[in-house]
Motif scaffolding. Structure first.
Motif, PDB file in Angstrom:
ATOM      1  N   ARG A 295       0.843  -1.190   0.000  1.00 55.56           N
ATOM      2  CA  ARG A 295       0.000   0.000   0.000  1.00 55.56           C
ATOM      3  C   ARG A 295       0.878   1.240   0.000  1.00 55.56           C
ATOM      4  O   ARG A 295       1.795   1.371   0.811  1.00 55.56           O
ATOM      5  CB  ARG A 295      -0.895  -0.001   1.240  1.00 55.56           C
TER       6      ARG A 295
ATOM      7  N   THR B  65      -2.682   4.088  -3.480  1.00 57.17           N
ATOM      8  CA  THR B  65      -2.785   2.950  -4.389  1.00 57.17           C
ATOM      9  C   THR B  65      -2.371   1.681  -3.649  1.00 57.17           C
ATOM     10  O   THR B  65      -1.593   1.729  -2.700  1.00 57.17           O
ATOM     11  CB  THR B  65      -1.866   3.116  -5.611  1.00 57.17           C
ATOM     12  N   THR B  66      -2.903   0.590  -4.102  1.00 61.15           N
ATOM     13  CA  THR B  66      -2.537  -0.718  -3.577  1.00 61.15           C
ATOM     14  C   THR B  66      -2.109  -1.594  -4.744  1.00 61.15           C
ATOM     15  O   THR B  66      -2.803  -1.692  -5.747  1.00 61.15           O
ATOM     16  CB  THR B  66      -3.720  -1.374  -2.850  1.00 61.15           C
TER      17      THR B  66
END
Length: 51
Positions: free
Chosen positions: A20, A26-27
């Motif tokens: 992460r 964003t992941t």
């Protein structure tokens, strides 16, 4: 392909990892699996050739 023509053997089950980025929000998710395939019955598998 006929039934029981191939054997699939897992060396390791699927491994899922995630990371992460809190600043970018964003992941990222990745997965991999290690396996081998063996032909058990010679006359039960068809060969398809494309050009």
């Amino acid at each position: 392909m006929k039934r029981n023509a191939l054997c699939l053997k897992y060396k390791r089950r699927p491994l899922v990892e995630k990371d992460r980025d809190i600043l970018g929000r964003t992941t990222v998710v990745t997965t991999n699996v290690h396996y081998a395939v063996k032909r058990i019955r010679r006359n039960a598998v068809a060969r398809i050739v494309t050009a």
